[in-house]
Motif scaffolding. Structure first.
Motif, PDB file in Angstrom:
ATOM      1  N   MET A  86       0.851  -1.193   0.000  1.00  0.00           N
ATOM      2  CA  MET A  86       0.000   0.000   0.000  1.00  0.00           C
ATOM      3  C   MET A  86       0.881   1.236   0.000  1.00  0.00           C
ATOM      4  SD  MET A  86      -2.871   1.112   2.823  1.00  0.00           S
ATOM      5  CE  MET A  86      -3.675  -0.469   2.640  1.00  0.00           C
ATOM      6  N   GLY A  87       0.576   2.180  -0.810  1.00  0.00           N
ATOM      7  CA  GLY A  87       1.374   3.390  -0.882  1.00  0.00           C
ATOM      8  C   GLY A  87       0.896   4.413   0.110  1.00  0.00           C
ATOM      9  N   PHE A  88       1.387   5.646  -0.017  1.00  0.00           N
ATOM     10  CA  PHE A  88       0.958   6.681   0.899  1.00  0.00           C
ATOM     11  C   PHE A  88       0.765   7.981   0.147  1.00  0.00           C
ATOM     12  CE2 PHE A  88       5.582   6.727   1.052  1.00  0.00           C
ATOM     13  CZ  PHE A  88       5.876   8.060   0.878  1.00  0.00           C
ATOM     14  N   LEU A  89      -0.100   8.810   0.672  1.00  0.00           N
ATOM     15  CA  LEU A  89      -0.375  10.109   0.094  1.00  0.00           C
ATOM     16  C   LEU A  89      -0.337  11.111   1.213  1.00  0.00           C
ATOM     17  CD1 LEU A  89      -1.392  11.938  -2.230  1.00  0.00           C
ATOM     18  CD2 LEU A  89      -3.715  11.357  -1.519  1.00  0.00           C
ATOM     19  N   PHE A  90       0.490  12.136   1.081  1.00  0.00           N
ATOM     20  CA  PHE A  90       0.533  13.116   2.145  1.00  0.00           C
ATOM     21  C   PHE A  90       0.925  14.474   1.595  1.00  0.00           C
ATOM     22  CE2 PHE A  90       4.736  11.221   2.061  1.00  0.00           C
ATOM     23  CZ  PHE A  90       5.568  12.314   2.078  1.00  0.00           C
ATOM     24  N   ALA A  91       0.511  15.495   2.298  1.00  0.00           N
ATOM     25  CA  ALA A  91       0.930  16.853   1.955  1.00  0.00           C
ATOM     26  C   ALA A  91       2.049  17.223   2.904  1.00  0.00           C
ATOM     27  CB  ALA A  91      -0.240  17.820   2.116  1.00  0.00           C
ATOM     28  N   PHE A 134       1.551  20.360  14.007  1.00  0.00           N
ATOM     29  CA  PHE A 134       1.583  20.413  12.552  1.00  0.00           C
ATOM     30  C   PHE A 134       0.922  21.707  12.081  1.00  0.00           C
ATOM     31  CE2 PHE A 134       2.073  15.917  13.361  1.00  0.00           C
ATOM     32  CZ  PHE A 134       2.948  15.504  12.360  1.00  0.00           C
ATOM     33  N   LEU A 135       1.610  22.420  11.197  1.00  0.00           N
ATOM     34  CA  LEU A 135       1.041  23.641  10.659  1.00  0.00           C
ATOM     35  C   LEU A 135      -0.014  23.328   9.602  1.00  0.00           C
ATOM     36  CD1 LEU A 135       4.209  25.907  10.300  1.00  0.00           C
ATOM     37  CD2 LEU A 135       2.543  25.835  12.149  1.00  0.00           C
ATOM     38  N   THR A 136       0.168  22.251   8.874  1.00  0.00           N
ATOM     39  CA  THR A 136      -0.817  21.797   7.897  1.00  0.00           C
ATOM     40  C   THR A 136      -1.104  20.327   8.142  1.00  0.00           C
ATOM     41  OG1 THR A 136       0.927  21.272   6.305  1.00  0.00           O
ATOM     42  CG2 THR A 136      -0.077  23.460   6.142  1.00  0.00           C
ATOM     43  N   GLY A 137      -2.214  19.847   7.623  1.00  0.00           N
ATOM     44  CA  GLY A 137      -2.576  18.453   7.854  1.00  0.00           C
ATOM     45  C   GLY A 137      -2.224  17.573   6.669  1.00  0.00           C
ATOM     46  N   TYR A 138      -2.374  16.268   6.865  1.00  0.00           N
ATOM     47  CA  TYR A 138      -2.157  15.340   5.755  1.00  0.00           C
ATOM     48  C   TYR A 138      -2.804  14.005   6.076  1.00  0.00           C
ATOM     49  CZ  TYR A 138       1.448  12.884   8.415  1.00  0.00           C
ATOM     50  OH  TYR A 138       2.110  12.157   9.363  1.00  0.00           O
ATOM     51  N   HIS A 139      -2.978  13.213   5.029  1.00  0.00           N
ATOM     52  CA  HIS A 139      -3.535  11.872   5.159  1.00  0.00           C
ATOM     53  C   HIS A 139      -2.456  10.866   4.808  1.00  0.00           C
ATOM     54  CE1 HIS A 139      -6.235   8.455   4.865  1.00  0.00           C
ATOM     55  NE2 HIS A 139      -5.758   8.204   3.658  1.00  0.00           N
ATOM     56  N   SER A 140      -2.360   9.787   5.559  1.00  0.00           N
ATOM     57  CA  SER A 140      -1.332   8.785   5.316  1.00  0.00           C
ATOM     58  C   SER A 140      -1.935   7.389   5.409  1.00  0.00           C
ATOM     59  CB  SER A 140      -0.195   8.934   6.322  1.00  0.00           C
ATOM     60  OG  SER A 140       0.745   7.886   6.191  1.00  0.00           O
ATOM     61  N   GLU A 141      -1.636   6.547   4.446  1.00  0.00           N
ATOM     62  CA  GLU A 141      -2.047   5.140   4.466  1.00  0.00           C
ATOM     63  C   GLU A 141      -0.791   4.290   4.389  1.00  0.00           C
ATOM     64  OE1 GLU A 141      -4.870   4.317   1.457  1.00  0.00           O
ATOM     65  OE2 GLU A 141      -6.258   5.912   2.070  1.00  0.00           O
ATOM     66  N   ALA A 155       2.600  -0.121  11.402  1.00  0.00           N
ATOM     67  CA  ALA A 155       2.888   0.948  12.359  1.00  0.00           C
ATOM     68  C   ALA A 155       4.291   1.494  12.127  1.00  0.00           C
ATOM     69  CB  ALA A 155       2.752   0.429  13.787  1.00  0.00           C
ATOM     70  N   PHE A 156       5.248   0.614  11.761  1.00  0.00           N
ATOM     71  CA  PHE A 156       6.619   1.065  11.535  1.00  0.00           C
ATOM     72  C   PHE A 156       6.670   2.122  10.433  1.00  0.00           C
ATOM     73  CE2 PHE A 156      10.590   0.799   9.118  1.00  0.00           C
ATOM     74  CZ  PHE A 156      11.497   1.116  10.120  1.00  0.00           C
ATOM     75  N   GLU A 157       6.046   1.832   9.294  1.00  0.00           N
ATOM     76  CA  GLU A 157       6.055   2.787   8.192  1.00  0.00           C
ATOM     77  C   GLU A 157       5.302   4.058   8.559  1.00  0.00           C
ATOM     78  OE1 GLU A 157       5.757  -0.434   7.719  1.00  0.00           O
ATOM     79  OE2 GLU A 157       7.358  -0.908   6.286  1.00  0.00           O
ATOM     80  N   ALA A 158       4.166   3.914   9.261  1.00  0.00           N
ATOM     81  CA  ALA A 158       3.365   5.082   9.631  1.00  0.00           C
ATOM     82  C   ALA A 158       4.133   6.012  10.558  1.00  0.00           C
ATOM     83  CB  ALA A 158       2.063   4.634  10.289  1.00  0.00           C
ATOM     84  N   ILE A 159       4.791   5.439  11.575  1.00  0.00           N
ATOM     85  CA  ILE A 159       5.560   6.261  12.515  1.00  0.00           C
ATOM     86  C   ILE A 159       6.756   6.892  11.808  1.00  0.00           C
ATOM     87  CG2 ILE A 159       7.008   6.190  14.592  1.00  0.00           C
ATOM     88  CD1 ILE A 159       5.120   3.998  15.648  1.00  0.00           C
ATOM     89  N   SER A 160       7.417   6.122  10.951  1.00  0.00           N
ATOM     90  CA  SER A 160       8.569   6.655  10.213  1.00  0.00           C
ATOM     91  C   SER A 160       8.159   7.845   9.356  1.00  0.00           C
ATOM     92  CB  SER A 160       9.175   5.560   9.323  1.00  0.00           C
ATOM     93  OG  SER A 160       9.626   4.465  10.101  1.00  0.00           O
ATOM     94  N   ILE A 161       7.003   7.733   8.679  1.00  0.00           N
ATOM     95  CA  ILE A 161       6.515   8.827   7.840  1.00  0.00           C
ATOM     96  C   ILE A 161       6.186  10.047   8.686  1.00  0.00           C
ATOM     97  CG2 ILE A 161       4.539   9.582   6.457  1.00  0.00           C
ATOM     98  CD1 ILE A 161       6.525   8.091   4.823  1.00  0.00           C
ATOM     99  N   LEU A 162       5.532   9.848   9.831  1.00  0.00           N
ATOM    100  CA  LEU A 162       5.200  10.973  10.707  1.00  0.00           C
ATOM    101  C   LEU A 162       6.450  11.752  11.094  1.00  0.00           C
ATOM    102  CD1 LEU A 162       2.479   9.656  13.212  1.00  0.00           C
ATOM    103  CD2 LEU A 162       2.220  11.470  11.511  1.00  0.00           C
ATOM    104  N   LEU A 163       7.495  11.037  11.484  1.00  0.00           N
ATOM    105  CA  LEU A 163       8.726  11.699  11.917  1.00  0.00           C
ATOM    106  C   LEU A 163       9.405  12.411  10.758  1.00  0.00           C
ATOM    107  CD1 LEU A 163      10.191   8.979  14.322  1.00  0.00           C
ATOM    108  CD2 LEU A 163       8.937  11.061  14.926  1.00  0.00           C
ATOM    109  N   ARG A 164       9.378  11.814   9.578  1.00  0.00           N
ATOM    110  CA  ARG A 164       9.993  12.450   8.414  1.00  0.00           C
ATOM    111  C   ARG A 164       9.262  13.724   8.021  1.00  0.00           C
ATOM    112  NH1 ARG A 164      10.310   8.209   3.752  1.00  0.00           N
ATOM    113  NH2 ARG A 164      10.658  10.172   2.625  1.00  0.00           N
TER     114      ARG A 164
END
Length: 214
Positions: free
Chosen positions: A1-6, A21-28, A32-41
């Protein structure tokens, strides 16, 4: 599954060290490892994540982060959705996500004496740390193999851009590995380190350590 985020930046920490966060985004994400890694990045703050993984199937996670949400709240949402056993803390100005079972042994190894010649070169810095006796001996005692890497997601320098300032050597004295990693992340301002132990039945323990620099 990929991800989409602003892509979004975080405001400077408010009272109590919270990051919003100054702006929001959606992540799929598939785990949990990938989700947390993306949040930190995406957060663009100095941070690190130590993950313990098995070969069992992960629980997919989709998160919606509204503008103004605190990083800690976003991380807690991922943990609640997946049941992942991690905790968030701020350690010397760096956001860390660590296992509830405790900091991995290798990250607790104390580096007695080390001069990191060029902290701006994360590949070389990781290699120097790996070569210290305490780190190397602990890795052997764990019977683990290790792979370290560095990924830069910053834009390429353009002709005419000023040369980056020369990095001064970094002196390490009696410091645990996790604090060395945090110090390197802090030096770079927006770097993220990802430590992962992969434990699969019947297979040798494999450890990966990656630095991502924004």
């Amino acid at each position: 599954m990929g991800f989409l985020f602003a892509l979004s930046a975080l405001a400077q920490p408010a009272t109590g060290g919270s990051w919003r966060f100054l702006t929001g985004y959606h992540s799929e994400q598939p785990s949990a490892f990938e989700a947390i890694s993306i949040l930190l990045r995406v957060a663009e703050v100095p941070s690190g994540f130590a993950a313990l993984r098995t070969c069992e199937a992960d629980i997919p996670v989709a998160i919606q982060v509204p503008a103004g949400m605190e990083l800690q709240a976003a991380l807690n949402e991922v943990l609640a959705l997946t049941g992942a056993a991690y905790r968030e803390e701020e350690r010397n100005g760096v956001v860390n996500v660590l296992p509830l079972s405790g900091t991995p042994a290798l990250l607790n190894v104390r580096i007695e004496k080390l001069t990191i010649k060029d902290p701006s070169n994360l590949t070389l810095s990781l290699s120097q740390m790996e070569e210290t006796p305490a780190f190397h001996q602990t890795l052997l005692a764990m019977g683990a193999s290790m792979w370290a890497s560095f990924v830069s997601v910053s834009s390429l320098r353009q002709p005419g851009d000023p040369e980056p300032p020369k990095s001064q050597p970094l002196e390490i004295r009696d410091m645990p590995v996790i604090d060395v990693l945090n110090l390197l992340a802090l030096r770079h301002g927006q770097a993220v380190w990802l430590y992962r132990e992969n434990r699969c039945t019947g297979r040798r323990l494999h450890i990966s350590l990656t630095f991502i620099r924004q």
